[in-house]
Design a protein around this motif. Structure first.
Motif, short mmCIF file in Angstrom:
data_model
loop_
_atom_site.label_atom_id
_atom_site.label_comp_id
_atom_site.label_asym_id
_atom_site.label_seq_id
_atom_site.Cartn_x
_atom_site.Cartn_y
_atom_site.Cartn_z
N ILE A 25 41.32 -54.53 57.96
CA ILE A 25 40.94 -53.17 57.60
C ILE A 25 41.95 -52.64 56.59
O ILE A 25 43.09 -53.12 56.55
CB ILE A 25 40.90 -52.25 58.86
CG1 ILE A 25 40.12 -50.96 58.58
CG2 ILE A 25 42.29 -51.97 59.39
CD1 ILE A 25 39.83 -50.15 59.83
N ASP A 26 41.53 -51.68 55.79
CA ASP A 26 42.45 -51.08 54.83
C ASP A 26 42.25 -49.59 54.78
O ASP A 26 41.22 -49.07 55.22
CB ASP A 26 42.28 -51.68 53.44
CG ASP A 26 43.58 -52.28 52.91
OD1 ASP A 26 44.64 -51.67 53.13
OD2 ASP A 26 43.53 -53.35 52.29
N SER A 27 43.22 -48.90 54.24
CA SER A 27 43.21 -47.45 54.17
C SER A 27 44.04 -47.05 52.96
O SER A 27 45.08 -47.66 52.68
CB SER A 27 43.81 -46.87 55.46
OG SER A 27 43.96 -45.48 55.38
N PRO A 28 43.61 -46.01 52.22
CA PRO A 28 44.34 -45.63 51.01
C PRO A 28 45.74 -45.11 51.32
O PRO A 28 45.99 -44.52 52.39
CB PRO A 28 43.47 -44.51 50.42
CG PRO A 28 42.15 -44.64 51.07
CD PRO A 28 42.39 -45.21 52.43
N LEU A 29 46.64 -45.32 50.37
CA LEU A 29 47.95 -44.70 50.48
C LEU A 29 47.80 -43.18 50.36
O LEU A 29 47.04 -42.68 49.53
CB LEU A 29 48.88 -45.18 49.35
CG LEU A 29 49.28 -46.66 49.33
CD1 LEU A 29 50.22 -46.92 48.15
CD2 LEU A 29 49.92 -47.10 50.62
N LEU A 30 48.53 -42.47 51.20
CA LEU A 30 48.60 -41.02 51.07
C LEU A 30 49.47 -40.66 49.86
O LEU A 30 50.26 -41.50 49.39
CB LEU A 30 49.23 -40.41 52.33
CG LEU A 30 48.41 -40.52 53.62
CD1 LEU A 30 49.30 -40.22 54.82
CD2 LEU A 30 47.22 -39.57 53.58
N PRO A 31 49.39 -39.44 49.35
CA PRO A 31 50.30 -39.03 48.27
C PRO A 31 51.77 -39.28 48.63
O PRO A 31 52.54 -39.73 47.78
CB PRO A 31 50.00 -37.54 48.11
CG PRO A 31 48.56 -37.41 48.49
CD PRO A 31 48.36 -38.39 49.62
N ILE A 32 52.14 -39.02 49.89
CA ILE A 32 53.52 -39.29 50.30
C ILE A 32 53.80 -40.79 50.30
O ILE A 32 54.91 -41.23 49.98
CB ILE A 32 53.82 -38.69 51.69
CG1 ILE A 32 55.26 -38.96 52.14
CG2 ILE A 32 52.87 -39.23 52.75
CD1 ILE A 32 56.31 -38.40 51.22
N GLY A 33 52.78 -41.60 50.60
CA GLY A 33 52.95 -43.04 50.56
C GLY A 33 53.18 -43.56 49.16
O GLY A 33 53.99 -44.48 48.94
N GLN A 57 46.20 -57.40 51.06
CA GLN A 57 45.55 -56.15 51.44
C GLN A 57 45.94 -55.05 50.47
O GLN A 57 47.06 -54.99 49.97
CB GLN A 57 45.91 -55.78 52.88
CG GLN A 57 45.27 -56.75 53.87
CD GLN A 57 45.59 -56.41 55.31
OE1 GLN A 57 46.51 -56.97 55.88
NE2 GLN A 57 44.81 -55.50 55.89
N LYS A 58 44.98 -54.16 50.20
CA LYS A 58 45.13 -53.19 49.11
C LYS A 58 46.35 -52.28 49.30
O LYS A 58 47.03 -51.96 48.32
CB LYS A 58 43.86 -52.36 48.97
CG LYS A 58 43.85 -51.48 47.70
CD LYS A 58 42.52 -50.79 47.53
CE LYS A 58 42.44 -50.07 46.18
NZ LYS A 58 43.51 -49.09 45.97
N ARG A 59 46.63 -51.85 50.52
CA ARG A 59 47.75 -50.94 50.72
C ARG A 59 49.08 -51.58 50.35
O ARG A 59 49.98 -50.91 49.85
CB ARG A 59 47.78 -50.42 52.16
CG ARG A 59 47.88 -51.48 53.26
CD ARG A 59 47.65 -50.81 54.62
NE ARG A 59 47.81 -51.70 55.76
CZ ARG A 59 46.85 -52.44 56.30
NH1 ARG A 59 45.63 -52.42 55.76
NH2 ARG A 59 47.06 -53.18 57.36
#
Length: 212
Positions: A25-33, A57-59
């Motif tokens: 599974i993947d999830s976008p980086l947050l602005p803080i990330g 993985q994209k993150r």
């Protein structure tokens, strides 16, 4: 001697919502990330890496890209992507909210030697460490005097690092969890089996940010 710089990816949406975020599974980086990754890149900007090995993985790939944009020595740099550096797979629990009262979740965090993901078709700790160690050992052979940047994931990195320095399986999660974009530096002498920690879970370079 090979010097490894292990970096966990930046904070993601699933990190923020406290859900299982494993190898499928993947999830976008947050602005803080993103900001964390940029700051890590600035901190490492004057290190001339011989190779950068990144989870597929994209993150992790996004984090690596932000780090490398800040680096002053990109000419001739080798960039590799490795499936073996993907996060541990949580099976049916991928994306599910973490239940901290669950026995297997507790084992994963505190007693990895007792962790059994069979019921939810997850990946074992032994599989995770075996595949990730293969990649690290291969890199140490190919770059015996090199500087190697690894960008990967929280569970993978803490278990891998503790295994590489020779800790027993029950202690493979010791010192975790690693902070997002924290940097851990290990050295491997060419004639030695185990690795030596020079810096662990370092996020001292990060400026304070009020965003969670």
């Amino acid at each position: 001697m090979t010097t490894f710089y292990f970096v966990r990816h930046g904070k993601t949406e699933l990190n923020l919502s406290l859900r299982f975020q494993g190898g499928d599974i993947d999830s976008p980086l947050l602005p803080i990330g993103i900001e964390q990754a940029i700051q890590a890149g600035r901190y490492l900007s004057d290190i001339s890496f011989d190779v950068v090995a990144v989870s597929t993985q994209k993150r992790a790939m996004d984090t690596a890209n932000y780090i490398l944009k800040e680096n002053n020595f990109l000419d001739g740099l080798t960039l590799q992507y490795h499936d073996n550096l993907r996060e541990i797979k949580f099976g049916k629990r991928e994306g599910v909210e973490i239940d901290h009262t669950d026995e297997q979740t507790d084992h994963l965090r505190t007693r990895p030697d007792l962790y059994d993901p069979t019921a939810f078709m997850g990946e074992t700790i032994d599989s995770l460490v075996t595949r990730s160690t293969q990649t690290i050992e291969k890199l140490s052979e190919e770059y015996p005097d090199g500087k190697v940047l690894i960008v990967a994931h929280g569970v993978l990195l803490i278990t891998l690092i503790n295994s590489l320095v020779g800790k027993e399986k029950a202690k493979w999660r010791e010192g975790g969890p690693l902070a997002n974009t924290s940097i851990t530096i290990l050295e491997k002498e060419n004639n030695q089996k185990n690795y030596t920690i020079k810096s662990f879970n370092d996020s001292s370079y990060q400026t304070k940010n009020e965003e969670a």
